[in-house]
Scaffold this active site. Sequence first.
Site, PDB file in Angstrom:
ATOM      1  N   ASN A   1     -25.498  -8.400  28.344  1.00 12.65           N
ATOM      2  CA  ASN A   1     -24.384  -9.238  27.666  1.00 12.65           C
ATOM      3  C   ASN A   1     -25.088  -9.799  26.239  1.00 12.65           C
ATOM      4  OD1 ASN A   1     -22.778  -8.509  29.761  1.00 12.65           O
ATOM      5  ND2 ASN A   1     -22.390 -10.694  30.561  1.00 12.65           N
TER       6      ASN A   1
ATOM      7  N   THR B   1      -0.757  -4.486 -18.420  1.00  9.03           N
ATOM      8  CA  THR B   1      -0.008  -5.468 -17.219  1.00  9.03           C
ATOM      9  C   THR B   1       1.325  -4.519 -16.812  1.00  9.03           C
ATOM     10  OG1 THR B   1       1.472  -6.671 -18.635  1.00  9.03           O
ATOM     11  CG2 THR B   1      -0.890  -7.393 -18.072  1.00  9.03           C
ATOM     12  N   HIS B   2       1.748  -4.610 -15.501  1.00  8.37           N
ATOM     13  CA  HIS B   2       2.719  -4.086 -14.886  1.00  8.37           C
ATOM     14  C   HIS B   2       2.805  -2.480 -15.536  1.00  8.37           C
ATOM     15  CE1 HIS B   2       4.831  -8.143 -14.649  1.00  8.37           C
ATOM     16  NE2 HIS B   2       4.182  -8.334 -15.645  1.00  8.37           N
TER      17      HIS B   2
ATOM     18  N   SER C   1      -7.713  24.472  -6.693  1.00 12.91           N
ATOM     19  CA  SER C   1      -6.462  24.768  -5.892  1.00 12.91           C
ATOM     20  C   SER C   1      -6.543  26.287  -5.187  1.00 12.91           C
ATOM     21  CB  SER C   1      -5.198  24.592  -6.537  1.00 12.91           C
ATOM     22  OG  SER C   1      -4.213  25.497  -6.089  1.00 12.91           O
TER      23      SER C   1
ATOM     24  N   LYS D   1      -6.005  24.644 -11.822  1.00 14.04           N
ATOM     25  CA  LYS D   1      -6.043  23.111 -11.336  1.00 14.04           C
ATOM     26  C   LYS D   1      -7.553  22.854 -11.245  1.00 14.04           C
ATOM     27  CE  LYS D   1      -3.077  21.277  -9.186  1.00 14.04           C
ATOM     28  NZ  LYS D   1      -2.405  19.986  -9.612  1.00 14.04           N
TER      29      LYS D   1
ATOM     30  N   ASN E   1      -8.765  19.198  -9.587  1.00  7.84           N
ATOM     31  CA  ASN E   1      -7.902  17.906  -9.240  1.00  7.84           C
ATOM     32  C   ASN E   1      -9.104  16.726  -8.797  1.00  7.84           C
ATOM     33  OD1 ASN E   1      -5.493  18.951  -8.959  1.00  7.84           O
ATOM     34  ND2 ASN E   1      -6.170  20.107  -7.060  1.00  7.84           N
TER      35      ASN E   1
ATOM     36  N   GLU F   1      -9.171  10.378  -4.970  1.00  4.58           N
ATOM     37  CA  GLU F   1      -7.993  10.375  -3.944  1.00  4.58           C
ATOM     38  C   GLU F   1      -8.630   9.751  -2.724  1.00  4.58           C
ATOM     39  OE1 GLU F   1      -5.274  13.934  -4.611  1.00  4.58           O
ATOM     40  OE2 GLU F   1      -6.391  14.041  -6.318  1.00  4.58           O
TER      41      GLU F   1
ATOM     42  N   GLN G   1     -16.868  -3.913  24.614  1.00 11.10           N
ATOM     43  CA  GLN G   1     -17.591  -2.641  24.323  1.00 11.10           C
ATOM     44  C   GLN G   1     -16.865  -1.948  23.344  1.00 11.10           C
ATOM     45  OE1 GLN G   1     -19.458  -0.531  27.681  1.00 11.10           O
ATOM     46  NE2 GLN G   1     -17.758   1.086  27.194  1.00 11.10           N
TER      47      GLN G   1
ATOM     48  N   LYS H   1     -17.928  -1.320  18.927  1.00 14.59           N
ATOM     49  CA  LYS H   1     -18.997  -0.656  18.068  1.00 14.59           C
ATOM     50  C   LYS H   1     -18.348   0.566  17.309  1.00 14.59           C
ATOM     51  CE  LYS H   1     -21.940  -1.666  21.717  1.00 14.59           C
ATOM     52  NZ  LYS H   1     -20.894  -2.378  22.684  1.00 14.59           N
TER      53      LYS H   1
END
Length: 465
Positions: free
Chosen positions: A110, A155-156, A277, A283, A285, A290, A322, A325
Amino acid sequence: MASLWGGRFEKDMDEVVKYYNASIFYDQRMYNEDINGSIAHVTMLAKQGIVSEAEKDQIVAGLESIRADIASGAIVFTVEDEDIHMGVESRLIQRIGDVGKKLHTARSRNDQCQLDTRLYVKKEIGEVLQCLYRLEGVILEKAEQYADKITVGFTHLQHAQPITIGFLFMAYFQMFKRDIQRLQDGLERMDYSPLGACALAGTTLPIDRHYTSQLLGFTAPCENAMDVVSDRDYILDFLSAAALSMMHLSRWAEELAWWNSTEFAYVAIDDSFCTGSSIMPQKKNPDMAELIRGKVGRVYGELMQLLTVMKGTPLSYNKDFQEDKESLYDAADTWKATVDIFAKMLLRSEFRMDQIEPQLQRGFLNATDVAEHFVVQGIPFREAHSIVGRMVKACEVKGLTRLEDLTDEDLQAIDSRVTRATLGDISIKACVENRTSFGGTAPSEVLRQIEAGKAWLAEAMQFQA
Ligand code: ARG
């Protein structure tokens, strides 16, 4: 094979129980911590006269030979080992005989599993800190490179005010600075030795916990044995810090992904950090951005997993613990890898000033600056705000994109106090250069932030993990 704890049992464990119960398949990654703890423990037992010096030497030699064989792959653990503590101890007894049976005096699994895990967390904190220091170094380098380069501040997700790119880098610098501080604080809080707490209540034998604590490099032994064997707060501290820091990384990864989009094209991420791709030949990417954004999910999950494991558990040790971990290991691995890859990706991404430039003329980024110029001329801010709002409206009605394109006539119709001359210098460059308030976006202020950041980082890196 009878277990080391099998004295009072008449039957062996059921096969399914063996597998369900075992932690050896994952906790063997703490074999070094386990062996270091055992060496400190037996060194203390010898100093206290609980084992002889010769017995200690035999045990230490046996443990070192086991360490070498685990490292070389000569020892392969099986379900019979149950956990790393039994795995090492049973092999010690096999190798050196009865003397090996003295190692576990005044110790329990323990406190032992807690010792191993604390040493492991300490090591991981040291390693994550190194990753974060490197990331902060890259951020400072990039902030310097882009100290006076201008981009759109949002902003936004709407055009708000022009900012320097160096300023934006330094915003993220602050987030990772807090992550570093959180880890350093956490380390100070957890840097206490569990060893010698035993099962839950200490021991009748004359051990010296201060000595083992010192041998293992802790600040001091933990105060209360029952708390120690029940406590997983320090893992939760680590997981919380990991979750928060991963959240920071995912936010920047998201920004990189949309800045890299065809619509924005503000940033070019290096080919070596993108993938293609299998069907669409054109492509490129931003997969790493991501994936970083995605990896945060598992770390949040790991924090929630352990919080849930701990909830409502009575004192003191319970086998539920236990389950502390695998989350810890995965969170640490994921965090380190993510910080490293993010730093490299940042280093190899460049802002496309030619693409950003035209966007700076859109969205009336200098509107607040005009209002502030009016304030200097004695117009109360609320009135100035309303005048500029009407100027924006007039532009929209006339199909103009910039406030500076309004005529004196247009302005006089809005408010008799304003003319083109009263607008002042509202070029995007002037707007940025004049935002010199402490913490502002002006290049001069960004350079001050970079210098302060460098000084802070040099100091933070002195921390002994
Ligand atoms: N493998 C266990 C863990 O990681 C240690 C054993 C705890 N003690 C016990 N009596 N089951 O938590």
